[in-house]
Design a protein around this motif. Structure first.
Motif, mmCIF file in Angstrom:
data_model
loop_
_atom_site.group_PDB
_atom_site.id
_atom_site.type_symbol
_atom_site.label_atom_id
_atom_site.label_comp_id
_atom_site.label_asym_id
_atom_site.label_seq_id
_atom_site.Cartn_x
_atom_site.Cartn_y
_atom_site.Cartn_z
ATOM 1 N N GLU A 496 0.647 -1.367 0.165
ATOM 2 C CA GLU A 496 0.232 0.024 0.157
ATOM 3 C C GLU A 496 0.866 0.935 -0.027
ATOM 4 N N PRO A 497 1.126 2.293 -1.401
ATOM 5 C CA PRO A 497 1.682 3.411 -1.206
ATOM 6 C C PRO A 497 1.305 4.427 0.677
ATOM 7 N N ASP A 498 0.136 4.119 0.804
ATOM 8 C CA ASP A 498 -0.184 5.412 1.784
ATOM 9 C C ASP A 498 1.011 5.469 2.853
ATOM 10 N N PHE A 499 1.543 3.774 3.834
ATOM 11 C CA PHE A 499 2.005 3.240 4.206
ATOM 12 C C PHE A 499 3.517 4.004 4.095
ATOM 13 N N GLY A 500 4.514 4.534 3.289
ATOM 14 C CA GLY A 500 5.433 5.082 2.502
ATOM 15 C C GLY A 500 6.664 3.780 2.572
ATOM 16 N N PHE A 501 6.396 2.924 2.808
ATOM 17 C CA PHE A 501 7.492 1.521 2.594
ATOM 18 C C PHE A 501 8.533 1.738 1.517
ATOM 19 N N GLU A 502 9.376 1.987 1.136
ATOM 20 C CA GLU A 502 10.414 1.822 -0.133
ATOM 21 C C GLU A 502 10.555 0.469 -1.150
ATOM 22 N N SER A 503 10.030 -0.171 0.046
ATOM 23 C CA SER A 503 9.715 -1.536 -0.622
ATOM 24 C C SER A 503 9.772 -2.577 1.091
ATOM 25 N N LEU A 504 9.400 -4.393 0.261
ATOM 26 C CA LEU A 504 8.927 -4.966 1.221
ATOM 27 C C LEU A 504 10.144 -5.015 1.908
ATOM 28 N N ARG A 505 10.551 -5.556 2.034
ATOM 29 C CA ARG A 505 12.226 -5.261 3.116
ATOM 30 C C ARG A 505 11.736 -4.478 4.247
#
Length: 547
Positions: A496-505
């Motif tokens: 989800e882009p709303d949570f701001g993680f650059e990658s799943l890692r």
């Protein structure tokens, strides 16, 4: 353990025989040296096949250790590879104890040290046992060696240096050394410091007055009779036979003599013995023999990359490994890349356990050519080495450690098995003995290394929002949804882009650090299935409360 002189291996499958001829796996590369050494097999004067002799050495001034295990295991792997390459030619494995060696210093890990202190310099086989259980210190440690090797099911013959010297079995070999005394000195003296040259002798007489193995110069009086002359401890000049246990040989000369006297064809050694191996080979040639084939392997390093030292205590004992991992994982770790230095510390054990089972699971589906390159193929053929139950572990060791880490240092075996019921079919220790062993190991590993370092951090604002979304998604699922379904939900939230993680890692790292207290962790879907849906949601609630 077996006392018979010749092991009769199981017949070699035709496909295995064919694949062995071209395999590049290191045991086959080593065995190929023996095939080249003995085209058509090792044969006696009558032309009959005789066993190829493999040897491993043991210094009984201390108890058997992980180095002892790795040398016997690796030699056994080469032995089995040779049998596969030759269609089952006979072999023997000798475990040789150098118990005629003089005691140089008192070990730290023995009781009644004054008993040993009073007997410094005497042959290990002629010193009272400080443990009070055997006839001598060597006998105690030799018994430990045999118990140690028997524990792992090795096929071997035990040979004692003191038995060979005392019985006269080495007498002819000792006379041969005296015959070639000057030639041996010509090899050894240039390798020594000047002060050492003054007293160096290939033969070490036993003092008739003190019983100490003397490091003194000798004069050969009568080589054929075995008579030498030397200065005793009190300075008196003594003429004495070197036969019947009244002398032993210096290390490099002794090694060469043993190769020739026993007819050793293969012996490996550590990198620290490279020079000894070279000089002993030259001496063996002088004595009319031939240096055996062998592998010079790299030594163990600690977690700082420093050489392991008994005096520093910076190593890892075999007992410690078996506290935290399985026998199979130890064999697997020692199999790989013997010519590369290997770290030996508790941190490498979990990965070794899981990699062993990964290779084991692959074995059944691999063509025979690939099987011979699989470490597990070799381990399963080393004296009945096996893993316990099946070819797949129902739960990885890494996942098991994560479960135990969440349960805490006070977790019990029964508690862990109750959680395994969420994930494992027929979750009964009796049905899964290999897994049960690892449950015990995981509890010990967690207690000693994981629990003291675990520290969950509070989630950041975006991480808390993602955890809230994950909890809401899990609330709509059933406990038996399965690992894949749980994993899919975890992925979807992290994307989800709303949570701001650059990658799943970054998302997974946040999960590990906030829920498990570690920077690395398991496949989250599998963890949720194992730990339980309700318990996982409780973990998330605790993390959000900390936010």
């Amino acid at each position: 353990m077996t006392d018979i002189a010749q092991i009769s291996p199981a017949p070699v499958d035709d496909a295995v025989f064919a694949a062995a001829q071209v395999s590049k796996s290191w045991p086959f590369e080593e065995a190929r040296k023996l095939v080249k050494r003995f085209p058509g097999g090792k044969r006696d004067a009558a032309g009959d096949l005789v066993p190829v002799l493999f040897e491993t050495g043991y210094g009984p001034s201390g108890l058997p250790h992980i180095g002892t295990f790795q040398e016997v295991l690796r030699t056994t792997l080469v032995r089995r590879a040779y049998q596969a390459m030759t269609g089952g030619h006979p072999t023997r494995l000798v475990a040789f104890s150098d118990d005629m060696d003089g005691l140089r210093k008192v070990p730290d890990n023995v009781p009644n040290k004054d008993v040993l202190t009073a007997n410094l310099g005497k042959p290990l086989s002629r010193i009272p046992d400080p443990f009070g259980t055997h006839d001598s210190f060597a006998a105690h440690n030799n018994a430990s060696l045999r118990e140690f090797l028997d524990r792992f099911g090795f096929d071997y013959e035990f040979v004692s240096s003191s038995d060979r010297y005392n019985s006269g079995a080495f007498d002819a070999a000792l006379i041969n050394v005296l015959r070639h005394y000057d030639a041996i000195q010509a090899i050894m003296l240039p390798t020594l410091r000047e002060e050492r040259r003054q007293t160096y002798s290939p033969v070490l007489p036993v003092s008739p007055s003190t019983g100490v193995v003397l490091q003194v110069a000798i004069e050969v009086v009568d080589a054929e009779a075995g008579i030498v002359r030397f200065a005793d401890s009190d300075g008196s000049l003594v003429e004495q036979t070197v036969l019947g246990g009244q002398a032993k040989l210096q290390w490099k000369v002794d090694w060469a003599m043993r190769w020739v006297a026993l007819g050793v064809d293969y012996e490996m050694c550590g990198k620290d013995l490279t020079d000894s191996h070279l000089q002993s080979g030259r001496i063996a040639h002088v004595l009319g023999g031939r240096r055996p084939e062998g592998l010079i392997y790299e030594l163990f390093l600690d977690e700082k990359g420093e050489k392991i030292s008994k005096s520093k205590g910076n190593g890892l004992t075999i007992e410690q490994w078996l506290d935290y991992g399985s026998e199979e994982s130890l064999g697997f770790y020692l199999f790989r890349e013997p010519k590369s230095a290997k770290s030996l510390h508790p941190g490498i054990i979990p990965r070794a356990v899981d990699e062993y089972w990964q290779f084991r699971e692959k074995l059944a589906t691999q063509p025979v050519e690939q099987q011979l390159g699989n470490p597990v193929w070799h381990l399963l053929r080393a004296n009945g080495y096996h893993g316990g139950d099946g070819d797949k572990l129902p739960v990885t060791y890494g996942l098991l450690l994560n479960l135990v880490g969440v349960l805490g240092a006070g977790a019990s075996r029964e508690q862990v098995w109750s959680y395994l019921g969420n994930y494992v079919i027929n979750a009964d220790p009796a049905a899964h003995p290999a897994l049960d062993t690892l449950v015990t190991c995981a509890l010990a590993y967690n207690r000693d290394f994981v629990a003291p370092t675990l520290q969950r951090r509070a989630p950041l604002a975006n991480e808390a929002a993602a955890l809230t979304a994950l909890d809401a998604a899990l609330a709509g699922m059933t406990a038996d949804a399965g690992a894949e379904a749980f994993q899919t939900v975890v992925y979807e939230v992290g994307k989800e882009p709303d949570f701001g993680f650059e990658s799943l890692r970054d998302w997974f790292k946040a999960l590990y650090e906030t829920l498990l207290g570690s920077s690395a962790g398991p496949r989250m879907g599998s963890f949720i299935a194992l730990y339980g849906l309700a318990n996982t949601r409780a973990l998330i609630a605790e993390a959000l409360a900390g936010a």
